[in-house]
Design a protein around this motif. Structure first.
Motif, PDB file in Angstrom:
ATOM      1  N   THR A  76       0.858  -1.175   0.000  1.00 43.76           N
ATOM      2  CA  THR A  76       0.000   0.000   0.000  1.00 43.76           C
ATOM      3  C   THR A  76       0.900   1.233   0.000  1.00 43.76           C
ATOM      4  OG1 THR A  76      -0.148   0.415   2.382  1.00 43.76           O
ATOM      5  CG2 THR A  76      -1.613  -1.284   1.491  1.00 43.76           C
ATOM      6  N   PRO A  77       0.366   2.383  -0.344  1.00 42.91           N
ATOM      7  CA  PRO A  77       1.182   3.605  -0.281  1.00 42.91           C
ATOM      8  C   PRO A  77       1.683   3.909   1.132  1.00 42.91           C
ATOM      9  CG  PRO A  77      -0.818   3.990  -1.549  1.00 42.91           C
ATOM     10  CD  PRO A  77      -0.944   2.627  -0.935  1.00 42.91           C
ATOM     11  N   ARG A  78       1.001   3.378   2.147  1.00 43.41           N
ATOM     12  CA  ARG A  78       1.373   3.629   3.553  1.00 43.41           C
ATOM     13  C   ARG A  78       2.330   2.590   4.113  1.00 43.41           C
ATOM     14  NH1 ARG A  78       0.043   8.784   4.517  1.00 43.41           N
ATOM     15  NH2 ARG A  78      -2.088   9.176   3.895  1.00 43.41           N
ATOM     16  N   GLY A  79       2.523   1.479   3.406  1.00 46.25           N
ATOM     17  CA  GLY A  79       3.410   0.435   3.894  1.00 46.25           C
ATOM     18  C   GLY A  79       2.890  -0.935   3.498  1.00 46.25           C
ATOM     19  N   GLU A  80       3.671  -1.953   3.808  1.00 44.41           N
ATOM     20  CA  GLU A  80       3.297  -3.323   3.466  1.00 44.41           C
ATOM     21  C   GLU A  80       2.523  -3.959   4.608  1.00 44.41           C
ATOM     22  OE1 GLU A  80       5.485  -7.545   2.731  1.00 44.41           O
ATOM     23  OE2 GLU A  80       6.308  -5.821   1.656  1.00 44.41           O
ATOM     24  N   ILE A  81       1.514  -4.738   4.231  1.00 43.33           N
ATOM     25  CA  ILE A  81       0.735  -5.509   5.195  1.00 43.33           C
ATOM     26  C   ILE A  81       1.082  -6.976   4.949  1.00 43.33           C
ATOM     27  CG2 ILE A  81      -1.583  -6.228   5.868  1.00 43.33           C
ATOM     28  CD1 ILE A  81      -2.563  -3.430   5.053  1.00 43.33           C
ATOM     29  N   ASP A  82       1.595  -7.640   5.985  1.00 47.63           N
ATOM     30  CA  ASP A  82       1.955  -9.052   5.834  1.00 47.63           C
ATOM     31  C   ASP A  82       0.722  -9.888   5.519  1.00 47.63           C
ATOM     32  OD1 ASP A  82       4.627  -8.462   6.374  1.00 47.63           O
ATOM     33  OD2 ASP A  82       4.485  -9.024   8.484  1.00 47.63           O
ATOM     34  N   ILE A  83      -0.310  -9.761   6.367  1.00 47.63           N
ATOM     35  CA  ILE A  83      -1.543 -10.518   6.181  1.00 47.63           C
ATOM     36  C   ILE A  83      -2.730  -9.620   6.525  1.00 47.63           C
ATOM     37  CG2 ILE A  83      -2.920 -12.518   6.944  1.00 47.63           C
ATOM     38  CD1 ILE A  83      -0.250 -13.876   7.726  1.00 47.63           C
ATOM     39  N   LEU A  84      -3.734  -9.638   5.691  1.00 48.44           N
ATOM     40  CA  LEU A  84      -5.002  -8.969   5.977  1.00 48.44           C
ATOM     41  C   LEU A  84      -6.035 -10.074   6.129  1.00 48.44           C
ATOM     42  CD1 LEU A  84      -6.479  -6.221   6.221  1.00 48.44           C
ATOM     43  CD2 LEU A  84      -7.093  -6.496   3.803  1.00 48.44           C
ATOM     44  N   ALA A  85      -6.646 -10.149   7.318  1.00 45.65           N
ATOM     45  CA  ALA A  85      -7.567 -11.239   7.603  1.00 45.65           C
ATOM     46  C   ALA A  85      -8.836 -10.703   8.249  1.00 45.65           C
ATOM     47  CB  ALA A  85      -6.897 -12.258   8.523  1.00 45.65           C
ATOM     48  N   GLN A  86      -9.907 -11.481   8.093  1.00 41.20           N
ATOM     49  CA  GLN A  86     -11.194 -11.075   8.640  1.00 41.20           C
ATOM     50  C   GLN A  86     -11.833 -12.246   9.366  1.00 41.20           C
ATOM     51  OE1 GLN A  86     -14.380 -11.880   6.422  1.00 41.20           O
ATOM     52  NE2 GLN A  86     -15.488 -11.473   8.305  1.00 41.20           N
ATOM     53  N   LYS A  87     -12.397 -11.949  10.528  1.00 39.93           N
ATOM     54  CA  LYS A  87     -13.149 -12.951  11.282  1.00 39.93           C
ATOM     55  C   LYS A  87     -14.286 -12.209  11.965  1.00 39.93           C
ATOM     56  CE  LYS A  87     -12.728 -16.669  14.649  1.00 39.93           C
ATOM     57  NZ  LYS A  87     -11.812 -17.380  15.555  1.00 39.93           N
ATOM     58  N   GLY A  88     -15.489 -12.562  11.597  1.00 38.23           N
ATOM     59  CA  GLY A  88     -16.627 -11.828  12.141  1.00 38.23           C
ATOM     60  C   GLY A  88     -16.542 -10.369  11.702  1.00 38.23           C
TER      61      GLY A  88
ATOM     62  N   ALA B 153       7.081   2.327  17.322  1.00 38.16           N
ATOM     63  CA  ALA B 153       5.892   3.185  17.268  1.00 38.16           C
ATOM     64  C   ALA B 153       5.659   3.686  15.844  1.00 38.16           C
ATOM     65  CB  ALA B 153       6.048   4.356  18.238  1.00 38.16           C
ATOM     66  N   THR B 154       6.739   3.961  15.127  1.00 36.38           N
ATOM     67  CA  THR B 154       6.624   4.407  13.732  1.00 36.38           C
ATOM     68  C   THR B 154       6.013   3.311  12.874  1.00 36.38           C
ATOM     69  OG1 THR B 154       8.548   5.836  14.007  1.00 36.38           O
ATOM     70  CG2 THR B 154       7.924   5.277  11.755  1.00 36.38           C
ATOM     71  N   GLN B 155       6.477   2.070  13.059  1.00 33.91           N
ATOM     72  CA  GLN B 155       5.932   0.962  12.284  1.00 33.91           C
ATOM     73  C   GLN B 155       4.470   0.705  12.668  1.00 33.91           C
ATOM     74  OE1 GLN B 155       7.949  -2.826  12.586  1.00 33.91           O
ATOM     75  NE2 GLN B 155       6.914  -3.622  10.783  1.00 33.91           N
ATOM     76  N   GLN B 156       4.148   0.811  13.947  1.00 35.47           N
ATOM     77  CA  GLN B 156       2.763   0.643  14.378  1.00 35.47           C
ATOM     78  C   GLN B 156       1.867   1.671  13.680  1.00 35.47           C
ATOM     79  OE1 GLN B 156       2.345   0.566  18.699  1.00 35.47           O
ATOM     80  NE2 GLN B 156       4.351  -0.411  18.852  1.00 35.47           N
ATOM     81  N   ALA B 157       2.315   2.918  13.638  1.00 39.83           N
ATOM     82  CA  ALA B 157       1.538   3.977  12.978  1.00 39.83           C
ATOM     83  C   ALA B 157       1.366   3.663  11.490  1.00 39.83           C
ATOM     84  CB  ALA B 157       2.207   5.330  13.176  1.00 39.83           C
ATOM     85  N   ARG B 158       2.429   3.174  10.850  1.00 43.70           N
ATOM     86  CA  ARG B 158       2.346   2.807   9.429  1.00 43.70           C
ATOM     87  C   ARG B 158       1.330   1.691   9.200  1.00 43.70           C
ATOM     88  NH1 ARG B 158       8.018   3.590   8.629  1.00 43.70           N
ATOM     89  NH2 ARG B 158       8.384   1.433   9.171  1.00 43.70           N
ATOM     90  N   LEU B 159       1.306   0.709  10.105  1.00 42.79           N
ATOM     91  CA  LEU B 159       0.350  -0.388   9.983  1.00 42.79           C
ATOM     92  C   LEU B 159      -1.082   0.127  10.095  1.00 42.79           C
ATOM     93  CD1 LEU B 159       2.240  -3.045  12.125  1.00 42.79           C
ATOM     94  CD2 LEU B 159       1.825  -3.181   9.652  1.00 42.79           C
TER      95      LEU B 159
END
Length: 124
Positions: free
Chosen positions: A39-51, A74-80
């Motif tokens: 994504t323009p904001r950073g990479e997402i390892d896994i995007l998952a959905q439950k309920g 904290a920077t990586q958390q914000a990016r996520l």
């Protein structure tokens, strides 16, 4: 040359950790919506959905679970968070879900850990 070899080994180990997390999440009833998403904001390892949960899952493999947790700055958390919010904004079908940032940890000699909602949303 040693540095290149170590880098390749780390890269392969990281990919293996992502696959372990992917399989474990599916066994826990999660629907996988994306894997290694850029994504323009950073990479997402896994995007998952439950309920009603939409989980942006960061996968970390380190020597200890504590070390894995501490490597997410904290920077990586914000990016996520920003990457997850950007995906929700871009895809209307995701907007009704509750966004969470989860951490999936692998460490030798320890059971894999899925830390649900591992990081609070930063004040943007």
């Amino acid at each position: 040359m040693d540095r290149i070899i170590r880098g390749r080994k780390a890269h392969r180990a990281g990919h293996l950790a992502e696959y372990v997390a992917l399989i474990h999440l599916m066994l826990k009833g999660y629907r996988i919506l994306g894997f290694r998403l850029k994504t323009p904001r950073g990479e997402i390892d896994i995007l998952a959905q439950k309920g009603r949960r939409l989980a942006v899952v960061e996968v970390k493999s380190r020597r200890t679970p504590q070390e894995a947790y501490e490597t997410v700055s904290a920077t990586q958390q914000a990016r996520l968070w920003q990457a997850g919010l950007a995906l929700q904004a871009k895809k209307p079908q995701l907007q009704s879900f509750d966004l969470n940032i989860d951490l999936y940890i692998l460490a030798p000699g320890h059971w894999p850990q899925h830390r649900i909602n591992a990081f609070e949303a930063p004040p943007f």
